[in-house]
Design an enzyme around this catalytic site. Structure first.
Site, PDB file in Angstrom:
ATOM      1  N   LYS A 130      38.889  18.624  31.918  1.00 58.97           N
ATOM      2  CA  LYS A 130      38.510  18.548  31.022  1.00 58.97           C
ATOM      3  C   LYS A 130      39.351  17.759  30.459  1.00 58.97           C
ATOM      4  O   LYS A 130      40.737  17.785  30.212  1.00 58.97           O
ATOM      5  CB  LYS A 130      37.841  19.972  30.723  1.00 58.97           C
ATOM      6  CG  LYS A 130      37.330  19.354  29.466  1.00 58.97           C
ATOM      7  CD  LYS A 130      35.928  19.494  29.996  1.00 58.97           C
ATOM      8  CE  LYS A 130      34.714  19.252  29.119  1.00 58.97           C
ATOM      9  NZ  LYS A 130      32.700  19.138  29.012  1.00 58.97           N
ATOM     10  N   ASP A 170      31.669  13.903  26.954  1.00 55.80           N
ATOM     11  CA  ASP A 170      31.243  15.122  25.711  1.00 55.80           C
ATOM     12  C   ASP A 170      31.057  14.937  24.691  1.00 55.80           C
ATOM     13  O   ASP A 170      30.665  13.908  24.262  1.00 55.80           O
ATOM     14  CB  ASP A 170      32.713  16.201  26.787  1.00 55.80           C
ATOM     15  CG  ASP A 170      32.141  17.309  26.491  1.00 55.80           C
ATOM     16  OD1 ASP A 170      31.499  18.080  27.266  1.00 55.80           O
ATOM     17  OD2 ASP A 170      32.615  18.399  25.291  1.00 55.80           O
TER      18      ASP A 170
HETATM   19  P1  NDP Z   1      26.669  15.469  21.218  1.00 57.31           P
HETATM   20  O1  NDP Z   1      27.988  15.218  20.955  1.00 57.31           O
HETATM   21  O2  NDP Z   1      26.393  14.337  21.646  1.00 57.31           O
HETATM   22  O3  NDP Z   1      26.581  16.356  20.043  1.00 57.31           O
HETATM   23  C1  NDP Z   1      26.642  17.711  19.991  1.00 57.31           C
HETATM   24  C2  NDP Z   1      26.005  18.335  19.298  1.00 57.31           C
HETATM   25  O4  NDP Z   1      26.323  19.775  19.009  1.00 57.31           O
HETATM   26  C3  NDP Z   1      25.655  17.685  17.283  1.00 57.31           C
HETATM   27  O5  NDP Z   1      24.519  18.045  17.095  1.00 57.31           O
HETATM   28  C4  NDP Z   1      26.452  18.483  17.175  1.00 57.31           C
HETATM   29  O6  NDP Z   1      26.722  18.610  15.790  1.00 57.31           O
HETATM   30  C5  NDP Z   1      26.774  19.989  17.524  1.00 57.31           C
HETATM   31  N1  NDP Z   1      27.774  20.588  17.440  1.00 57.31           N
HETATM   32  C6  NDP Z   1      29.461  20.466  17.526  1.00 57.31           C
HETATM   33  N2  NDP Z   1      29.861  20.907  17.232  1.00 57.31           N
HETATM   34  C7  NDP Z   1      29.439  22.161  16.723  1.00 57.31           C
HETATM   35  C8  NDP Z   1      30.107  22.956  15.374  1.00 57.31           C
HETATM   36  N3  NDP Z   1      30.960  23.780  15.600  1.00 57.31           N
HETATM   37  N4  NDP Z   1      29.032  23.469  15.167  1.00 57.31           N
HETATM   38  C9  NDP Z   1      27.768  23.910  15.277  1.00 57.31           C
HETATM   39  N5  NDP Z   1      27.052  22.639  15.872  1.00 57.31           N
HETATM   40  C10 NDP Z   1      28.275  22.149  16.728  1.00 57.31           C
HETATM   41  O7  NDP Z   1      27.547  16.313  22.402  1.00 57.31           O
HETATM   42  P2  NDP Z   1      26.830  17.018  23.628  1.00 57.31           P
HETATM   43  O8  NDP Z   1      24.948  16.661  23.315  1.00 57.31           O
HETATM   44  O9  NDP Z   1      26.953  16.065  24.776  1.00 57.31           O
HETATM   45  O10 NDP Z   1      26.763  18.088  24.301  1.00 57.31           O
HETATM   46  C11 NDP Z   1      26.307  19.556  23.400  1.00 57.31           C
HETATM   47  C12 NDP Z   1      27.128  20.893  24.291  1.00 57.31           C
HETATM   48  O11 NDP Z   1      26.523  20.713  25.562  1.00 57.31           O
HETATM   49  C13 NDP Z   1      28.427  20.938  24.913  1.00 57.31           C
HETATM   50  O12 NDP Z   1      29.089  22.312  24.992  1.00 57.31           O
HETATM   51  C14 NDP Z   1      28.858  19.832  26.083  1.00 57.31           C
HETATM   52  O13 NDP Z   1      30.189  20.550  26.040  1.00 57.31           O
HETATM   53  C15 NDP Z   1      27.681  21.078  26.703  1.00 57.31           C
HETATM   54  N6  NDP Z   1      27.588  19.628  27.818  1.00 57.31           N
HETATM   55  C16 NDP Z   1      27.284  18.221  27.799  1.00 57.31           C
HETATM   56  C17 NDP Z   1      27.328  17.489  28.473  1.00 57.31           C
HETATM   57  C18 NDP Z   1      26.881  15.770  28.819  1.00 57.31           C
HETATM   58  O14 NDP Z   1      26.688  15.303  30.140  1.00 57.31           O
HETATM   59  N7  NDP Z   1      26.879  15.544  27.587  1.00 57.31           N
HETATM   60  C19 NDP Z   1      27.746  18.249  29.873  1.00 57.31           C
HETATM   61  C20 NDP Z   1      27.036  19.159  30.097  1.00 57.31           C
HETATM   62  C21 NDP Z   1      27.605  20.237  28.974  1.00 57.31           C
HETATM   63  P3  NDP Z   1      27.593  17.760  14.329  1.00 57.31           P
HETATM   64  O15 NDP Z   1      26.713  16.288  15.022  1.00 57.31           O
HETATM   65  O16 NDP Z   1      27.376  18.022  13.521  1.00 57.31           O
HETATM   66  O17 NDP Z   1      28.774  17.100  15.414  1.00 57.31           O
END
Ligand code: NDP
Length: 450
Positions: A130, A170
């Site tokens: 990561k 991510d």
């Molecule tokens: P994105 O950046 O596309 O979206 C993240 C979302 O989560 C946004 O809506 C963001 O809001 C919100 N967010 C981020 N940080 C915080 C926080 N501290 N508190 C509240 N909301 C928060 O990321 P992904 O959708 O790709 O990832 C989301 C989750 O899924 C993560 O935990 C990631 O590790 C996990 N994941 C992702 C994978 C992938 O293929 N993308 C694979 C496996 C797991 P804002 O816009 O305000 O930042």
């Protein structure tokens, strides 16, 4: 040499905390695994004799570097970059890059550690890694993001490669960032290879990769629901986040007859009692992926409620699919979910439930799918993207979706084999941790002192 007694979780954790100070998320992730493995390791002492636990928590390599870049005002900025190469026992390092101001060494070590088990569960030959940076893409222009990505790759390129370490996206790293990173790698190496996954479709990307984590989580939840003769049809679903994982979760839930009523970002959540249908989802995708706006704007557009600085878990829903970030469900949230009749929590995000929240779910015997099993669909399709790159061909959408569904079914069945209690209750945490561990541990033992 470790001073921890090889069969004492408390001593092991004390030693780990002393060695890895100020990394609470890493401690949390390791503790969950070590606790799950305790009985299994007592029954299989060969793993303790080989000191697999002591080795598996130590990254094979940690790379930390400076990322200087110039913003649109001509001011020099500097961020910190990381890549944790955690474990390569069963394949090259594989795992995403996160760009977010909350990124620290400890956060990335927790994510890299979880990734080792997750990748093992997918059945594909991928080790765990990561990386990322404390860079915040929010409010930055496309040109600033490009210059940052180019500077990031100018250091990272020497540590990665299609047979060594293959990063992906991510939080904060989507198609735009992967494009900039890939472009810079190609310029420096003069090589067009599958060094990153999540690429664009006409330059080596795979169909279904953007959808894979969200779809995969819904497929996993569907398998869990089946064990109780339940499905998504007619259910109310709470989703958090509004990024990549959340968006495709909404899409798949809707296709299966469920109704998603919440979405969030780091500023608050919206409640849409009528459900977020395909048309509204299209609006969310444009808002988040192109306009890069806030979810509050959804509430204004559709005249629904917005709750500033709140999380959606006190709303009434049958199923919760947390898809934002770590520790976004605490004990009080978990109790609220149970009180409102929630029967299933499946983690799209990594470690979104705190240990206290997980305790509530297990105590109440609801269906609880931990992230390392439930959200493995993303990295699984990344693995399929690597295969397509090596073979220089592209599979159809249907073919990949079918493979994704088969992988999620397989992960579910591994969890059941290792996690079923005598009373029939399936502890998916134990199932995922033990199921993910065995393959990696056996490979490490076969490879000697690695
Ligand atoms: P994105 O950046 O596309 O979206 C993240 C979302 O989560 C946004 O809506 C963001 O809001 C919100 N967010 C981020 N940080 C915080 C926080 N501290 N508190 C509240 N909301 C928060 O990321 P992904 O959708 O790709 O990832 C989301 C989750 O899924 C993560 O935990 C990631 O590790 C996990 N994941 C992702 C994978 C992938 O293929 N993308 C694979 C496996 C797991 P804002 O816009 O305000 O930042």
């Amino acid at each position: 040499m470790s001073v921890a007694s090889p069969n004492n979780t408390a001593a092991f954790m004390a030693d780990l905390k002393a060695k890895n100070a100020a990394e609470p998320e890493f401690h949390q992730a390791v503790h969950e695994v070590v606790e799950s493995l305790e009985d299994f390791l007592n029954e299989h002492p060969k793993y303790r004799h080989a000191r697999i636990l002591e080795r598996i928590v130590e990254p094979e390599r940690v790379i930390m570097f400076r990322i200087p870049w110039v913003n649109d005002k001509g001011i020099m900025c500097v961020n910190r970059g990381y890549r944790i190469e955690m474990n390569s026992a069963i394949g090259p390092y594989k795992g995403g890059l996160r760009f977010h101001p909350t990124v620290t060494l400890g956060v990335l070590k927790f994510l890299a550690f979880e990734q080792v088990f997750k990748n093992s569960l997918t059945t594909l030959p991928m080790g765990g890694g990561k990386g990322g940076s404390d860079f915040d893409p929010k409010g930055k222009s496309d040109n600033e993001v490009m210059r940052f990505c180019q500077s990031f790759m100018t250091e990272l390129y020497r540590h990665i490669g299609p047979n060594t370490d293959i990063p992906a996206g991510d939080i904060g790293v989507g198609g735009r960032e992967i494009g900039f990173l890939f472009g810079q790698y190609k310029r420096i190496r003069n090589e067009f290879t599958g060094v990153l996954t999540g690429k664009g479709l006409n330059w080596g990307g795979s169909l279904i990769r953007p959808e894979a984590t969200g779809y995969g989580n819904v497929y996993f939840a569907r398998e869990m629901l089946k064990t109780k003769n339940e499905d998504f049809d007619g259910k109310k679903i709470l989703v958090s986040g509004s990024g990549n994982v959340a968006q495709y979760t909404v899409q798949k839930v809707t296709q299966l007859g469920g109704k998603v009523i919440t979405l969030s970002d780091s500023s608050g959540y919206i409640l849409d009692p009528d459900g977020i249908d395909d048309k509204k989802l299209e609006y969310v995708m444009h808002l988040k992926n192109n306009k890069r706006g806030r979810i509050e704007e959804y509430a204004k557009k559709y005249g629904v409620s917005y709750f500033k600085n709140k999380r959606p878990w006190s709303e009434k829903g049958d199923i919760a699919l947390p898809s934002a970030t770590q520790n976004e469900i605490d004990e009080a949230d978990a109790l609220a979910l149970i009180a409102n009749g929630c029967i299933c929590v499946s983690e799209g995000a990594n470690m979104p439930s705190s240990p206290e929240a997980i305790h509530v779910f297990i105590k109440n015997k609801i269906l609880f799918g931990p992230g390392k099993a439930a959200n493995a669909g993303g990295v699984a399709v990344s693995g399929l993207e690597m295969t397509q790159n090596s073979m220089r061909l592209s599979w159809t959408r249907e073919e990949i979706d079918e493979r994704l569904q088969a992988i999620m079914r397989q992960i579910h069945s591994t969890c059941c084999s290792y996690g079923k209690n005598e009373n029939g209750f399936i502890n998916y945490i134990n199932g995922a941790n033990i199921g993910g561990f065995v393959k990696v541990a056996d490979a490490m033992m076969a490879q000697g002192a690695v």
